[in-house]
Design a protein around this motif. Sequence first.
Motif, short mmCIF file in Angstrom:
data_model
loop_
_atom_site.label_atom_id
_atom_site.label_comp_id
_atom_site.label_asym_id
_atom_site.label_seq_id
_atom_site.Cartn_x
_atom_site.Cartn_y
_atom_site.Cartn_z
N LYS A 1 7.29 -9.99 6.66
CA LYS A 1 6.53 -11.07 7.29
C LYS A 1 6.14 -12.16 6.29
N ALA A 2 6.55 -12.01 5.02
CA ALA A 2 6.22 -12.96 3.95
C ALA A 2 4.73 -12.94 3.63
N SER A 3 4.04 -11.82 3.93
CA SER A 3 2.62 -11.66 3.55
C SER A 3 2.58 -11.00 2.17
N TYR A 4 2.97 -11.80 1.18
CA TYR A 4 3.16 -11.22 -0.16
C TYR A 4 1.84 -10.78 -0.80
N LYS A 5 0.79 -11.55 -0.60
CA LYS A 5 -0.49 -11.21 -1.23
C LYS A 5 -0.99 -9.87 -0.73
N GLN A 6 -0.96 -9.66 0.60
CA GLN A 6 -1.42 -8.39 1.16
C GLN A 6 -0.52 -7.24 0.70
N ALA A 7 0.77 -7.49 0.57
CA ALA A 7 1.70 -6.44 0.13
C ALA A 7 1.39 -6.01 -1.31
N ILE A 8 1.11 -7.01 -2.18
CA ILE A 8 0.81 -6.68 -3.58
C ILE A 8 -0.51 -5.92 -3.67
N LEU A 9 -1.53 -6.38 -2.92
CA LEU A 9 -2.83 -5.68 -2.97
C LEU A 9 -2.71 -4.26 -2.45
N LEU A 10 -1.95 -4.09 -1.37
CA LEU A 10 -1.77 -2.74 -0.84
C LEU A 10 -1.01 -1.85 -1.82
#
Length: 1164
Positions: free
Chosen positions: A289-298
Amino acid sequence: MLSATVKIIQMLQHFEHLAPVLVAAVSLWATDYGMKSIVGEIVREIGQKCPQELSRDPAGAKGFAAFLTELAERIPAILMSSVCVLLDHLDGENYMMRNAVLAAMAEMVLQVLNGDQLEETARDTRDQFLDTLQAHGHDVNSFVRSRVLQLFTRIVQQKALPLTRFQAVVALAVGRLADKSVLVCKNAIQLLASFLANNPFSCKLSDNDLAGPLQKETQKLQEMRAQRQAAAASAVLDPEEEWEAMLPELKATLQQLLKLPQEEEILEAIAKTETSEDVKTRIHQLLAKASYKQAILLTREALGHFQESEPFSHMDPEDSEEARFLNLLETIFKGPAASTQENSQGPTRNTGPERTVCEDKPSASEPGKAREHDELVKQEMLVQYLQDAYSFSLKITEAISIISKMMYENTTTVVQEVIEFFVMVFQFGVPQALLGVRRMLPLVWSKEPGVREAVLNAYRQLYLSPKGDSARAKAQALIQNLSLLLVNASVGTIQCLEEILCEFVQKDELKPAVTQVLWERATEKAPCSPLERCCSVMLLGMMARGKPEIVGSNLDTLVSIGLDEKVPQDYRLAQQVCHAIANLSDRRKPSLSKRHPPFRLPQEHRLFERLREVITKGFVHPDPLWIPFKEEAVTLIYQLAEGPEVICAQILQGCAKQALEKLQEKSGTQEGPKNTPMLPTSLLMNLLSLAGDVALQQLVHLEQAVSGELCRRRLLREEQEQKTKDPKEKHTGSETALEEEMGLAGAAADDTEAELIRGICEKELLDGTQVLAAFIPLLLKVCNNPGVYSSPELSAAASLALGKFCMISATFCDSQLRLLFTMLEKSSLPIVRSNLMIATGDLAIRFPNLVDPWTPHLYARLRDPAQQVRRTAGLVMTHLILKDMVKVKGQVSEMAVLLIDPAPQIAALAKNFFNELSHKGNAIYNLLPDIISRLSGPEGGVEEEPFHTIMKQLLSYITKDKQTESLVEKLCQRFRTARTERQYRDLAYCVSQLPLTERGLRKMLDNFDCFGDKLSDESIFSAFLSVVGKLRRGAKPEGKAIIDEFEQKLRVCHTRGLDAVEDLELGQGGSQRAPSAKKPSTVSKRHQHLASAASSDGDFVTPEPRRTTQRHPDTRQRVSKKKPRIVFSSDESSEEELSAEMTEDETPKKTTPIRRAPPRRHRT
């Protein structure tokens, strides 16, 4: 500035004519002197005016409205900033202020908010203004609706309407075509015409032509989308390319997060129940979904939770934190296999040569993808364009079907707009427009000069100005267009087109090249089909109406064209040649001087020789086109020949001789004495049809041509005698005495000539020595034996011929009326019944006294099961009734039933009949009681819903107050004589449909006892309540008291009827004691009124009251003593109506009706 503003407001409020001057001053101050704020001040003052006050001050509202409208036309940009303060007036009661605000919005759309380069806020403002305009297209006031349509017309003409709103505004215009206001309908037609003239789609708007390309392009678009989706799906399956595409943005996000302190970050929560696989799936979804910030934090959170679980446990401590995160995210996104393969390249693979290769691949495919995307966008735009054009064409087609019904409105301006609309639609190639162009043809006979001229101008535009390089090319195009109108055209359409062409020829508007091309086609010098040749002869005949020399100078050529010896003979062409030549006669020109003898050709002329030969030779051939040809030929012979009866007698003898020869051939070939020779059905049909045509044309010839010639010769003889008289004898006596003597002498001579013609018809034409008399036994045998002669064609020809023979002699007609009406009633063939309906209608005009006893049988055909017969009967009865040839009795209710006929043509015919009948004094008013009785009766009536439809139409013709008051009283009295609950409801419905006034309400109060006990029925009570509602709408303050009294009485009686009988008797004690004291005076007044009504209105007689119910013995006795006995004509029919007996001087010598109703005895 404040004082100037106040002064302007005051002047506008008191002097509305100053609005243009004040607008000029304010616009000058705002533009040349920069005083823009004064516009806002003035508009704010107007906006703060109370809408309720303006509704009570029409002069002030008119001044403000004119000021705002003109100010918006001059300085719309300055006014736009202040328009919001005027919006309250859109909800006000004064329609002029609403019109002014809407006009200001339209001017702003036209002058300020127009164009494709508008900013977002300007576009939103424009859309709000257009939304407001569309909403007020449904305003309660017709002037506002009309004004909105006018404003949209201007917007469309100046191409200021966005394409996205085309369909919505077209739908608004089509919807307004059904508006009750004539002005709104007219402006809706103008708006649709503007849409056509300024449409952005095509110059040809045929929905059939647009449907094919739309379907083709839509299919192509679907294929392109399918290919694109397949390519996208294959691209999704390659995670390598996806990872390379997202890597730059992911790396930037990761670097940004690593720089931030960890305590400021909002960590992604991991639930206690989640496993490492669940978290891994969540990270993959966030990356997709291109939600890179949330992916990195998770991912960071998961590293702390799942240190021993795959893939979070495989972290190389030697790599940098950024590289570790990227490798982990790549592993999660691409999967373990891809990660292992890529790990062999080391953490620094992104900087190697492979990175360059990976980036080159998408860059190499970018131009191809962009090109495919552009093609897809273009295809979508093409499909959208075709879809909009197709939808617009469908809306125009829908509008055509509605507008064509408005062609015969009473308002001249609406009819003119309809005609102009169809001209424009036809020019845009809409196929349904041809129906409207044909339908406007009968308007050429309109009594309104404006309508007639509009039709002529329409045909000038459509047909007299064709496209072409030369005069010959234009003439060919004109002829081709006119020929298309003649294809499958009815007789009425051809007559109308003939009138139009006659007008054009008389004014020399048709070029000589047109006549030349027509003759070339007719003589086959120019190549053309047989149908085009026939159309050319028809057009030449039409033009001969205006200039007979067109045909007269080429008579021999026409005879050669249509009547030469051919095998097979073209009877259609021959018929049109006869019709064209018939225009040489002066039968349609009564204005010619009586000194000149009529134009006739000698019996030996080649025309009549060829006609005689073609008719005689074609007699034995079973060609269906021979019958209409010989009818036209016989008519032509009687119009142009000297001694036409001799020629027609020879034709009849020749055909009869051929029939006998055929019969002898049949008898010679048949063996055995018992076999009766049979004549072919086609020969017998042709022979009877020919005899009937000759009989009718002989009668017309005697009564028109011979009678006219006798009159002409008598006038010439009298003029000659006047010239030869001695001058002294001329001056004896006064001029007045001489004129009177001459007038009486002329009238006596006319009577003598008429008696002579009548004597020939009665005694000689059907005498045994005449040719026509020889066919009577054969004709009667065929008509009397339908079982033996069962051919439908033969039965139709024989019945029609019998009707034509009956036209000649009253004696013969009287002897055959029983047979005619028996066939009319009992024949199983609709064509026979339809033909006989026309024949008996003609007989009713020629011999009214003979046919009058049979009038009920004519009315009976209005309920014939065959649609064709009902339509014919409706036409015949319309002519007979409107021409006063048939006595209009209660049987006219059969015409009323046609108002609900399932066939729209028949229902329209019945509506037109009552429209015309309403113009004949009080005809409908006099007939209504009988119509109500018959339609509401248990025997022969109609259902309740159809009854409501019929009566709603008929009661709409009652517009006079006196008629309404009288009808109210008579309908109330009918409640006493009604026998069923259904009749009570029908009477109540009729009362509710009348346009009652206060005086009518008083009549209802006076007759409240007649219907008070029926109010327990809910539908009857509702009907009377609707009367109260109508009365309240326009009631004056002094009339509201009586309305309240009436409503109170209604509700009391309704409630009392629903309660027990004891409650009813208790309620009578106090509530009716006061009225009972005034009862004698009321009864006496009613008695006087009924007596006067009976003396002045012979057709309206009130019915006799029947006995009331047993629970009111005192009321029954009082009524029987004090009420006058009154009788309705429909309830108590006289013996004259039922047995159809005539007065002494009108009674026929022999009356032999089929069936007569038993006469009721008179009440004494």
